[in-house]
Scaffold this motif. Structure first.
Motif, PDB file in Angstrom:
ATOM      1  N   ASP A 172      59.616 -54.610 -42.449  1.00 50.49           N
ATOM      2  CA  ASP A 172      60.540 -55.349 -41.588  1.00 50.49           C
ATOM      3  C   ASP A 172      61.902 -55.460 -42.260  1.00 50.49           C
ATOM      4  N   THR A 173      62.533 -54.307 -42.457  1.00 51.02           N
ATOM      5  CA  THR A 173      63.786 -54.258 -43.190  1.00 51.02           C
ATOM      6  C   THR A 173      64.688 -53.168 -42.628  1.00 51.02           C
ATOM      7  N   LEU A 174      65.935 -53.522 -42.354  1.00 53.35           N
ATOM      8  CA  LEU A 174      66.965 -52.534 -42.073  1.00 53.35           C
ATOM      9  C   LEU A 174      67.551 -52.108 -43.409  1.00 53.35           C
ATOM     10  N   VAL A 175      67.547 -50.802 -43.675  1.00 59.66           N
ATOM     11  CA  VAL A 175      68.051 -50.302 -44.959  1.00 59.66           C
ATOM     12  C   VAL A 175      69.370 -49.572 -44.742  1.00 59.66           C
ATOM     13  N   ILE A 176      70.315 -49.806 -45.660  1.00 59.58           N
ATOM     14  CA  ILE A 176      71.632 -49.191 -45.579  1.00 59.58           C
ATOM     15  C   ILE A 176      71.891 -48.432 -46.872  1.00 59.58           C
ATOM     16  N   PHE A 177      72.214 -47.140 -46.738  1.00 60.81           N
ATOM     17  CA  PHE A 177      72.497 -46.287 -47.887  1.00 60.81           C
ATOM     18  C   PHE A 177      73.939 -45.792 -47.820  1.00 60.81           C
ATOM     19  N   SER A 178      74.546 -45.609 -48.984  1.00 55.36           N
ATOM     20  CA  SER A 178      75.858 -44.982 -49.015  1.00 55.36           C
ATOM     21  C   SER A 178      75.699 -43.498 -48.704  1.00 55.36           C
ATOM     22  N   ARG A 179      76.783 -42.859 -48.328  1.00 58.55           N
ATOM     23  CA  ARG A 179      76.734 -41.447 -47.986  1.00 58.55           C
ATOM     24  C   ARG A 179      76.301 -40.594 -49.177  1.00 58.55           C
ATOM     25  N   LYS A 180      76.504 -41.072 -50.379  1.00 62.71           N
ATOM     26  CA  LYS A 180      76.179 -40.293 -51.577  1.00 62.71           C
ATOM     27  C   LYS A 180      74.723 -40.454 -52.015  1.00 62.71           C
ATOM     28  N   ALA A 181      73.967 -41.294 -51.339  1.00 66.43           N
ATOM     29  CA  ALA A 181      72.574 -41.528 -51.739  1.00 66.43           C
ATOM     30  C   ALA A 181      71.762 -40.246 -51.628  1.00 66.43           C
TER      31      ALA A 181
ATOM     32  N   ALA B 181      83.614 -45.209 -40.727  1.00 64.41           N
ATOM     33  CA  ALA B 181      84.656 -45.405 -41.732  1.00 64.41           C
ATOM     34  C   ALA B 181      84.269 -44.840 -43.095  1.00 64.41           C
ATOM     35  N   ASN B 182      83.012 -45.050 -43.510  1.00 60.66           N
ATOM     36  CA  ASN B 182      82.633 -44.652 -44.876  1.00 60.66           C
ATOM     37  C   ASN B 182      81.378 -43.784 -44.947  1.00 60.66           C
TER      38      ASN B 182
ATOM     39  N   VAL C  16      69.655 -34.845 -44.386  1.00 59.49           N
ATOM     40  CA  VAL C  16      71.073 -34.614 -44.105  1.00 59.49           C
ATOM     41  C   VAL C  16      71.336 -33.116 -44.136  1.00 59.49           C
ATOM     42  N   TYR C  17      71.902 -32.593 -43.036  1.00 62.53           N
ATOM     43  CA  TYR C  17      72.176 -31.169 -42.912  1.00 62.53           C
ATOM     44  C   TYR C  17      73.668 -30.932 -42.629  1.00 62.53           C
ATOM     45  N   ASP C  18      74.089 -29.716 -42.908  1.00 67.50           N
ATOM     46  CA  ASP C  18      75.395 -29.275 -42.433  1.00 67.50           C
ATOM     47  C   ASP C  18      75.349 -29.246 -40.905  1.00 67.50           C
TER      48      ASP C  18
ATOM     49  N   VAL D  91      75.447 -38.112 -35.961  1.00 67.43           N
ATOM     50  CA  VAL D  91      76.389 -37.167 -36.548  1.00 67.43           C
ATOM     51  C   VAL D  91      77.478 -37.919 -37.298  1.00 67.43           C
ATOM     52  N   ASP D  92      77.824 -37.388 -38.471  1.00 63.60           N
ATOM     53  CA  ASP D  92      78.963 -37.873 -39.254  1.00 63.60           C
ATOM     54  C   ASP D  92      80.069 -36.823 -39.116  1.00 63.60           C
ATOM     55  N   PRO D  93      80.934 -36.964 -38.105  1.00 62.11           N
ATOM     56  CA  PRO D  93      81.939 -35.908 -37.873  1.00 62.11           C
ATOM     57  C   PRO D  93      82.952 -35.797 -39.001  1.00 62.11           C
ATOM     58  N   ALA D  94      83.243 -36.892 -39.683  1.00 61.73           N
ATOM     59  CA  ALA D  94      84.236 -36.846 -40.765  1.00 61.73           C
ATOM     60  C   ALA D  94      83.792 -35.928 -41.889  1.00 61.73           C
ATOM     61  N   ASN D  95      82.467 -35.860 -42.123  1.00 59.69           N
ATOM     62  CA  ASN D  95      81.942 -35.035 -43.222  1.00 59.69           C
ATOM     63  C   ASN D  95      81.168 -33.817 -42.711  1.00 59.69           C
TER      64      ASN D  95
END
Length: 477
Positions: free
Chosen positions: A198-207, A185-186, A148-150, A129-133
């Motif tokens: 064999d990769t950890l992937v990191i996406f911004s919230r806007k992806a 934080a972001n 990603v859901y409400d 959960v992303d409580p900030a958003n």
């Protein structure tokens, strides 16, 4: 000639059709491995590993487990030794009709199937959960997406939930994802690939859509669970196949080396899956399915196929032959700074625990409780966080009204005092009070499919077999 065979399963035996060609391929692969290692031959190599070949045990087949088959080799065309094995197999007789001798391989690859067994809907594996958003994020091991859901979405009784956005496609490097973390934080999404990448992937919230990750980190094969210590800026990953935990700098990328590794005979790690960090008490909780084997570092100067990266765990190439065993599932607890071959501070294990493939885990330091997604038991187990040994859970969430079905993800949303559960077995992620127990219905749900849709339960299926006597397809997942 009559061929007899069995397939041993955890809870019994079932017939499994093995064609003679499988043995041929295995022998060829074995010879290739010996040649690649520069050894003198398969039998000499085998004797070095395990000594003189010997019969370990045998089981007498029941009458229902016997059948007669014709060797596949007898059906191959008289071209062996002259054309590649794959080409010969394409020309073998199938169902009494000979395939055309000059079959074009491209024609075979473009041939449409008669039918498919496939789940067209998302199968949720992990939740955060992303409580900030005010968003809830779910990984999907079936369609290879991040959804990603409400967070407060209200799903109609006979419909699926509309997502806010989806991340997925070849550019994303998303496949069998089972671990998930949201940066508080972001809003960055950290998603763990377990098997094929064999990769950890990191996406911004806007992806959104088929986009490349904002950052990638090369990981050992078979990573599963993830936890982050925001204070120390450290990222923890369980390594399922190698019975290890690796710790990276949180901002690591590319082929950065781990800061430390926890691995060895004394660690109690046995097919580790989920992981939860209690930063307040500096503790790390790990769920284990129970499969374990010993690993030993190669002799100095010996050739090794593994990674030449510092603090990289020993891999299956370093396994000790004959050391594998299957024990009961467990939860092992460590100091968050543990490294090397360090024993756990305590272990929760035994029949009273009701654990059966414990997968994701969450910790609540305020209540001193841990929540376990008990995949094989279709339940959520809640333990006292100080528990040790064969201790029963203090409460269990389970039953048809609860909608808990093969749960593989669990997340405690402390800000909203809610417990999220991702159920792989029914296209559902559900919300409960953290104190819920018994057959309690969820407060609300997120669903990827209408409720009446069946769930094939396919998850990374491997080579299939057909039981001709029972007319069943056997699918190892």
């Amino acid at each position: 000639m009559n061929f007899r065979f069995t397939k041993s399963l955890q809870n019994g035996r079932r017939p499994l059709l093995r064609m003679a060609v499988v043995g041929s391929l295995s022998f060829l692969a074995w010879q290739a491995l010996i040649s690649d290692l520069g050894l003198e031959g398969p039998w000499a190599f085998a004797q070095k590993l395990i000594g003189t070949p010997r019969l370990v045990s045998y089981d007498r087949l029941l009458a229902d487990d016997e059948c007669a088959i014709e060797p596949t080799a007898a059906e191959l065309p008289p071209l062996l030794g002259q054309i590649p094995l794959r080409a010969a197999l394409l020309q073998q007789r199938v169902g009494g009709n000979a395939a055309p001798a000059a079959t074009d391989p491209s024609e075979v690859t473009q041939r449409k199937p008669e039918r498919m067994i496939r789940d067209p809907y998302a199968a949720y594996s992990a939740v955060a959960v992303d409580p900030a958003n005010n968003e809830v994020v779910l990984t999907d091991e079936n369609l290879f997406n991040i959804w990603v859901y409400d967070r407060s979405a209200k799903t109609p009784p006979n419909a699926s939930t509309e997502p806010k956005r989806i991340i997925g496609g070849l550019n994303t490097k998303i496949e069998f994802q089972c671990g998930l973390y949201i940066d508080p934080a972001n809003g960055d999404i950290y998603a763990v690939n377990n098997d094929t990448i064999d990769t950890l992937v990191i996406f911004s919230r806007k992806a959104v859509g088929d986009v490349a990750p904002d950052r990638e980190l090369h990981t050992p094969h078979g990573t599963f669970g993830i936890a982050v210590d925001e204070g120390a800026k450290e990222l923890f990953l369980t390594v399922q196949h190698d019975n290890a935990i690796v710790v990276f700098d949180k901002l690591a990328k590319g082929t950065a080396a781990p800061l430390r590794v926890l691995q060895g005979d004394h660690t109690g790690l046995a097919d580790p899956h989920g992981m939860a960090l209690d930063a307040r008490n500096r503790l790390l909780y790990v769920t284990n399915h129970g499969s374990v084997h010993q690993v030993r570092a190669p002799e100095p100067g010996a050739r090794r196929r593994g990674e030449a990266i510092p603090n990289w765990p020993l891999t299956r190439d370093d396994a000790v032959p004959g050391s594998g065993k299957m024990g009961p599932p467990s939860i092992t607890v460590y100091s968050k700074d543990a490294k090397g071959d360090t024993a756990p501070l305590r272990t929760i294990q035994g029949p009273k625990t009701q654990m059966d493939w414990p997968t994701a885990i969450a910790v609540d330091p305020e209540r001193n409780e841990i929540f376990v997604a008990n995949d094989g038991g279709n339940s959520i187990l809640v333990f006292d966080a100080s528990a040790s040994g064969d201790q029963a859970p203090i409460r269990v969430l389970k039953g048809p009204k609860s909608l808990v079905s093969n749960p593989t993800g669990v997340y405690l949303d402390k800000e909203h005092n809610e417990l999220w559960v991702a159920s792989f077995g029914n296209h559902t992620a559900a919300v409960y009070s953290p104190t819920a127990s018994g057959d309690t219905p969820p407060i609300r749900i997120v669903r990827s499919a209408p409720p009446e849709r069946p769930v094939p339960g396919l998850g990374n299926p491997h080579p299939l077999a057909y039981d001709s006597k029972r007319q069943q397809i056997l699918v190892p997942n």
